[in-house]
Scaffold this active site. Sequence first.
Site, short mmCIF file in Angstrom:
data_model
loop_
_atom_site.label_atom_id
_atom_site.label_comp_id
_atom_site.label_asym_id
_atom_site.label_seq_id
_atom_site.Cartn_x
_atom_site.Cartn_y
_atom_site.Cartn_z
N ASN A 1 0.81 -1.21 0.00
CA ASN A 1 0.00 0.00 0.00
C ASN A 1 0.85 1.27 0.00
OD1 ASN A 1 -2.39 1.64 0.30
ND2 ASN A 1 -3.34 -0.13 1.28
N HIS B 1 23.00 1.71 12.01
CA HIS B 1 24.06 2.29 12.84
C HIS B 1 24.23 1.46 14.11
CE1 HIS B 1 20.86 3.88 15.42
NE2 HIS B 1 20.28 4.25 14.30
N ARG C 1 -3.80 -13.40 20.09
CA ARG C 1 -4.56 -14.66 20.04
C ARG C 1 -4.12 -15.48 18.84
NH1 ARG C 1 -9.28 -14.95 16.60
NH2 ARG C 1 -9.72 -12.95 15.60
N LYS D 1 3.14 -8.26 20.74
CA LYS D 1 2.96 -9.48 21.54
C LYS D 1 1.78 -10.25 20.97
CE LYS D 1 4.59 -7.67 26.01
NZ LYS D 1 5.69 -6.97 25.59
N ALA E 1 -2.25 -2.85 13.23
CA ALA E 1 -1.82 -1.50 12.88
C ALA E 1 -1.02 -0.88 14.01
CB ALA E 1 -3.04 -0.64 12.57
#
Length: 141
Positions: free
Chosen positions: A33, A64, A130, A127, A107
């Site tokens: 996108n 870096h 589900r 994390k 998102a």
Amino acid sequence: MGKRLNIIGKPWGTQLTVVKGARLTIGDDVMINAGVGIAANVEVTIGNNVMIGPRTSIFDSAYHRIDSLDDGSQTAKRIVIQDNAWIGTGALILPGVTIGRNAVVAAGSTVTKDVPKNTLVAGAPAKIIRELTIHDGWVRH
């Protein structure tokens, strides 16, 4: 580049950068996108039927060193996004990560470690929220 690659460049430009000697591989039926930035300094592999939301960043290098003890040897690491994954708007995928088959990155998430197949991850750092039910042969559209 695979078949039926769809890259959207408006209203924000999309940037694909591959440095000399690096590799960017994109599978079939991939949608990238607007405003996505992908930078391959070593290797970025995107499987088939992957959807990447707007303003997402996928960088296989930190570019870096972190401090004076960092020798720079771990700055760039391969990224793999497996088949049928969905990367949500504004996600950040960092070096060394594998996103498993059928996984969803919510998102705004920052992915710092591997995402197991058939899972939804969210947050910064991301994390597991589900497990997902994905029937054999199902393709995300």
